[in-house]
Design a protein around this motif. Sequence first.
Motif, PDB file in Angstrom:
ATOM      1  N   THR A   1     -14.003 -40.938 165.500  1.00  0.00           N
ATOM      2  CA  THR A   1     -15.014 -40.460 166.432  1.00  0.00           C
ATOM      3  C   THR A   1     -15.801 -39.302 165.829  1.00  0.00           C
ATOM      4  O   THR A   1     -17.023 -39.234 165.984  1.00  0.00           O
TER       5      THR A   1
ATOM      6  N   THR B   1     -19.689 -39.375 165.244  1.00  0.00           N
ATOM      7  CA  THR B   1     -20.501 -38.343 165.884  1.00  0.00           C
ATOM      8  C   THR B   1     -21.459 -37.718 164.880  1.00  0.00           C
ATOM      9  O   THR B   1     -22.641 -37.550 165.167  1.00  0.00           O
TER      10      THR B   1
ATOM     11  N   ALA C   1     -22.809 -39.992 174.023  1.00  0.00           N
ATOM     12  CA  ALA C   1     -21.788 -39.911 175.069  1.00  0.00           C
ATOM     13  C   ALA C   1     -21.611 -41.263 175.752  1.00  0.00           C
ATOM     14  O   ALA C   1     -20.478 -41.703 175.987  1.00  0.00           O
TER      15      ALA C   1
ATOM     16  N   LEU D   1     -19.759 -43.645 173.425  1.00  0.00           N
ATOM     17  CA  LEU D   1     -18.336 -43.333 173.316  1.00  0.00           C
ATOM     18  C   LEU D   1     -17.584 -43.533 174.622  1.00  0.00           C
ATOM     19  O   LEU D   1     -16.365 -43.453 174.653  1.00  0.00           O
TER      20      LEU D   1
ATOM     21  N   ARG E   1     -17.896 -41.542 177.260  1.00  0.00           N
ATOM     22  CA  ARG E   1     -17.598 -40.241 177.855  1.00  0.00           C
ATOM     23  C   ARG E   1     -18.369 -40.105 179.166  1.00  0.00           C
ATOM     24  O   ARG E   1     -19.444 -40.678 179.318  1.00  0.00           O
TER      25      ARG E   1
ATOM     26  N   SER F   1     -19.989 -37.584 180.393  1.00  0.00           N
ATOM     27  CA  SER F   1     -21.235 -36.809 180.323  1.00  0.00           C
ATOM     28  C   SER F   1     -21.430 -36.270 178.913  1.00  0.00           C
ATOM     29  O   SER F   1     -20.465 -36.159 178.138  1.00  0.00           O
TER      30      SER F   1
ATOM     31  N   VAL G   1     -19.115 -33.281 178.097  1.00  0.00           N
ATOM     32  CA  VAL G   1     -17.760 -33.604 177.657  1.00  0.00           C
ATOM     33  C   VAL G   1     -17.775 -33.938 176.165  1.00  0.00           C
ATOM     34  O   VAL G   1     -16.923 -33.478 175.399  1.00  0.00           O
ATOM     35  N   THR G   2     -18.748 -34.718 175.737  1.00  0.00           N
ATOM     36  CA  THR G   2     -18.862 -35.076 174.325  1.00  0.00           C
ATOM     37  C   THR G   2     -19.038 -33.828 173.468  1.00  0.00           C
ATOM     38  O   THR G   2     -18.366 -33.662 172.449  1.00  0.00           O
TER      39      THR G   2
ATOM     40  N   TYR H   1     -15.863 -31.753 173.016  1.00  0.00           N
ATOM     41  CA  TYR H   1     -14.894 -32.258 172.040  1.00  0.00           C
ATOM     42  C   TYR H   1     -15.420 -32.202 170.607  1.00  0.00           C
ATOM     43  O   TYR H   1     -14.674 -31.939 169.675  1.00  0.00           O
TER      44      TYR H   1
END
Length: 60
Positions: free
Chosen positions: A23, A27, A40, A43, A45, A47, A50-51, A54
């Motif tokens: 990931t 990214t 996002a 993936l 996710r 929102s 959140v992406t 991380y």
Amino acid sequence: MTMTPAELEARKDTLELLNAEATSRLTRQRAREESVGALARWLGRPSPAVTLGYYAHFVP
């Protein structure tokens, strides 16, 4: 083949590390080409926040 609890935990840790590595590489690659919102969604996710939470340290 039956695995011991320690072997199961080691396998789980390995899979989590592989997932995080894949990931993070994705990214870095996709962040150059697309918005964080698109990444996002790709993936899965909930929102962009959140992406970024991380993976912000991988975004150029």
